[in-house]
Design a protein around this motif. Structure first.
Motif, PDB file in Angstrom:
ATOM      1  N   VAL A   1       0.966  -1.166  -0.066  1.00  0.00           N
ATOM      2  CA  VAL A   1      -0.014  -0.180   0.038  1.00  0.00           C
ATOM      3  C   VAL A   1       0.955   1.268   0.061  1.00  0.00           C
ATOM      4  CG1 VAL A   1      -1.855   1.098   1.214  1.00  0.00           C
ATOM      5  CG2 VAL A   1      -1.715  -1.207   1.459  1.00  0.00           C
ATOM      6  N   GLY A   2       0.560   2.424  -0.818  1.00  0.00           N
ATOM      7  CA  GLY A   2       1.253   3.473  -0.734  1.00  0.00           C
ATOM      8  C   GLY A   2       1.109   4.204   0.576  1.00  0.00           C
TER       9      GLY A   2
ATOM     10  N   HIS B   1      -9.591  -8.319  -4.148  1.00  0.00           N
ATOM     11  CA  HIS B   1      -9.053  -8.268  -5.726  1.00  0.00           C
ATOM     12  C   HIS B   1      -7.958  -6.997  -5.526  1.00  0.00           C
ATOM     13  CE1 HIS B   1     -11.947 -10.920  -6.858  1.00  0.00           C
ATOM     14  NE2 HIS B   1     -12.996 -10.153  -6.400  1.00  0.00           N
ATOM     15  N   HIS B   2      -8.160  -5.977  -6.343  1.00  0.00           N
ATOM     16  CA  HIS B   2      -7.251  -4.821  -6.243  1.00  0.00           C
ATOM     17  C   HIS B   2      -7.432  -3.562  -5.279  1.00  0.00           C
ATOM     18  CE1 HIS B   2      -5.724  -6.794  -9.637  1.00  0.00           C
ATOM     19  NE2 HIS B   2      -7.024  -6.761 -10.537  1.00  0.00           N
TER      20      HIS B   2
ATOM     21  N   LEU C   1      -5.400  -0.786  -4.375  1.00  0.00           N
ATOM     22  CA  LEU C   1      -4.149  -1.025  -4.074  1.00  0.00           C
ATOM     23  C   LEU C   1      -3.196  -0.603  -5.426  1.00  0.00           C
ATOM     24  CD1 LEU C   1      -4.774  -4.739  -2.633  1.00  0.00           C
ATOM     25  CD2 LEU C   1      -3.891  -2.555  -1.332  1.00  0.00           C
ATOM     26  N   PRO C   2      -2.068  -0.493  -5.166  1.00  0.00           N
ATOM     27  CA  PRO C   2      -1.137  -0.084  -6.380  1.00  0.00           C
ATOM     28  C   PRO C   2      -0.839  -1.305  -7.445  1.00  0.00           C
ATOM     29  CG  PRO C   2      -0.031   0.635  -4.398  1.00  0.00           C
ATOM     30  CD  PRO C   2      -1.263  -0.125  -3.817  1.00  0.00           C
ATOM     31  N   LYS C   3      -1.329  -0.719  -8.858  1.00  0.00           N
ATOM     32  CA  LYS C   3      -0.907  -1.883  -9.767  1.00  0.00           C
ATOM     33  C   LYS C   3       0.439  -2.197 -10.040  1.00  0.00           C
ATOM     34  CE  LYS C   3      -5.142  -0.119 -11.948  1.00  0.00           C
ATOM     35  NZ  LYS C   3      -5.772   0.206 -13.179  1.00  0.00           N
TER      36      LYS C   3
END
Length: 223
Positions: free
Chosen positions: A128-129, A164-165, A221-223
């Motif tokens: 996570v950023g 998921h994302h 979430l960051p790709k």
């Protein structure tokens, strides 16, 4: 050489981004608190200069000094969050989960609220950023503080799940609930929404009198 230069520029941009975020945090959280203290200090001075005929009999100097103390403690807490969020070792989901759990236990124990914490297995490994980590931390603290101060709840829960994302955090209480129309101040809810939406997420509030409150934030979430 070109590759090295690209790395150097990327790092400089990251440092500039962190500096901008710190400046914004200090302006929003610390600056507004100091302004409130200054205004209350002026009120104290005016009241003390007119002791025989108080400007507002309902507002006493002890009440005002108590407000200053409360705001000062809030500023210390806000500064702690700023320092915590810029420490590189805290830029992980694992550290975020630890801090949220610690805070939740502390505020609920203080009000004798039964607390349930549910975190899906593997959540601590999510990438996570740092901006999202700070946003989630502040939203969780604001929501839990509201539960402790205003809800009269007997039970509260914190649920964090990856999907998921994205991942979501849901804070629920069985307190008195509220309607938007009856809220005298909505700054807290607005700030929570803005923080989450700035990070590309969604923020929802579900509450009604007599059936508690559910606050949910979903963060990509960051790709």
């Amino acid at each position: 050489m070109f590759g090295v230069e690209r790395i150097r520029v990327r790092r400089l941009l990251e440092i500039e981004k962190i500096r901008s975020r710190i400046a914004a945090d200090l302006h929003d959280d610390i600056g507004s608190g100091l302004t409130r203290i200054a205004l209350i200090s002026d009120m104290i001075q005016r009241q003390s200069m007119s002791e025989k005929k108080p400007i507002d009999p309902k507002v006493t100097i002890p009440m005002l000094t108590e407000k200053v103390g409360t705001i000062s403690r809030e500023l210390v807490d806000a500064m702690s969050d700023v320092v915590w969020s810029i420490d590189p070792k805290n830029s992980s989901m694992e550290r975020l989960l630890q801090r949220v759990q610690t805070f939740a236990v502390e505020v609920c124990e203080a009000k004798e609220i039964e607390l349930e914490i549910s975190i899906s297995e593997g959540t601590e490994k999510l990438k996570v950023g740092s901006d999202s980590i700070r946003a989630v931390l502040l939203v969780a603290k604001e929501a839990l503080t509201n539960v402790a101060r205003h809800s009269n709840a007997k039970h509260a829960s914190v649920k964090i799940n990856p999907r998921h994302h994205e991942f979501d955090i849901e804070i629920t209480d069985d307190g008195k609930g509220f309607t938007i129309e009856e809220l005298s101040r909505m700054n807290g809810l607005m700030n929570m929404r803005v923080r989450i939406e700035k990070n590309g997420g969604t923020f929802t509030v579900d509450s009604a009198k007599g059936r508690g409150t559910i606050i949910k934030a979903v963060i990509p979430l960051p790709k």
